[in-house]
Design a protein around this motif. Structure first.
Motif, short mmCIF file in Angstrom:
data_model
loop_
_atom_site.label_atom_id
_atom_site.label_comp_id
_atom_site.label_asym_id
_atom_site.label_seq_id
_atom_site.Cartn_x
_atom_site.Cartn_y
_atom_site.Cartn_z
N GLU A 191 3.45 -3.52 0.43
CA GLU A 191 3.09 -3.27 1.55
C GLU A 191 3.58 -4.03 2.81
O GLU A 191 4.15 -3.52 3.93
CB GLU A 191 1.38 -3.56 1.80
N ILE A 194 7.13 -2.92 3.13
CA ILE A 194 7.30 -1.72 3.80
C ILE A 194 7.12 -1.72 5.49
O ILE A 194 7.85 -0.92 6.38
CB ILE A 194 5.98 -0.44 3.19
N ARG A 198 9.70 -0.68 8.42
CA ARG A 198 9.35 0.29 9.58
C ARG A 198 9.54 -0.35 10.94
O ARG A 198 9.95 0.42 11.70
CB ARG A 198 7.68 0.52 9.55
N LEU A 210 9.02 6.78 7.31
CA LEU A 210 8.30 6.04 6.25
C LEU A 210 6.94 5.99 6.18
O LEU A 210 6.28 5.37 7.03
CB LEU A 210 9.14 4.60 6.11
N THR A 212 2.81 6.20 4.55
CA THR A 212 1.99 5.72 3.49
C THR A 212 1.35 6.85 3.17
O THR A 212 0.40 7.67 3.96
CB THR A 212 0.94 4.78 4.16
N TYR A 218 4.37 5.71 -1.20
CA TYR A 218 5.19 5.54 -0.10
C TYR A 218 6.14 6.73 0.00
O TYR A 218 6.56 7.28 -0.97
CB TYR A 218 5.79 4.52 0.38
#
Length: 232
Positions: A191, A194, A198, A210, A212, A218
């Motif tokens: 996370e 990610i 972003r 991208l 969630t 994802y």
């Protein structure tokens, strides 16, 4: 069948060369990266045997330049380094096979013949999704032509997501494919990364690619303009 061997260990190189000749191969031999690159770009070969640790120019750089010049001759890396990161780097740069020293001559011949049977179809190496591109050869990422700087881990994560674009991937799948098998931390690190991605591939460009998917993972897809962002 013509083979180029780029190997600086002259005793090993001569031994392998004689053995391959006895197997019916025509073998050219060079002992440094610069000469190897020159031979590989100027002459047609069925397979290139490329050592990793070479004088003047290492095997990684030779391989990288070959693929940048669109020389798609199958490359079998020969190296004493057997770490999984070394193998991953070689494959990311466009290697077709990898053999660690010391190796069986019979296995080497079998690998060479397998590569020759497979041939060298031209391979697209640049991954593209909308305006986002990732080139594993020079390890560059661009959005609308603008270069984006990523860490090695961010690059690996994006590369995996682009190969699985428009598919939902779970945290566990990402950990299995992007993180080292020895990693013992929690999956929250996914996370975190990610979020890093972003902020680099989406936010500066005012797009959203991208997503969630709550409870599932994802999803990377072609960019969209977030609601309310138009005209800003």
């Amino acid at each position: 069948m013509r083979v180029l061997m780029v190997e600086d260990e002259k005793v090993l190189a001569d031994t392998v060369r004689r053995g391959l000749i006895n197997e019916g191969f025509v073998v050219d031999l060079t002992h440094d990266g610069v000469s190897g690159l020159s031979a590989a770009t100027e002459n047609p070969y069925d397979v290139i045997l490329l050592d990793l640790m070479l004088p003047l120019k290492n095997g990684y750089d030779v391989l990288k330049e070959l693929r940048q010049r669109k020389v798609w001759t199958p490359v079998l890396m020969l190296t004493a380094k057997d770490g999984e990161y070394d193998q991953t780097d070689a494959f990311d740069l466009g290697a077709d096979d990898y053999l660690t020293k010391p190796f069986s001559f019979l296995v080497l011949v079998a690998r060479i013949r397998a590569l020759i049977r497979r041939g060298a179809p031209e391979r697209p190496v640049v991954l593209t999704l909308g305006s986002l591109t990732l080139d594993p050869v020079d390890r560059s990422v661009r959005r609308s032509g603008r270069l984006i700087s990523l860490t090695a881990r961010e690059f690996g994560l994006l590369q995996y997501l682009m190969r699985r674009h428009d598919q939902i991937v779970s945290k566990s799948e990402i950990l299995d494919n992007v993180w080292d098998s020895a990693y013992e931390g929690g999956d929250n690190v996914v996370e975190v990364y990610i979020g890093y991605l972003r902020r680099k591939i989406d936010a500066p460009f005012g797009v959203s690619s991208l997503a969630t998917v709550r409870g599932m993972g994802y999803l990377l897809s072609a960019e969209k303009i977030p609601e309310g962002a138009a005209g800003q």
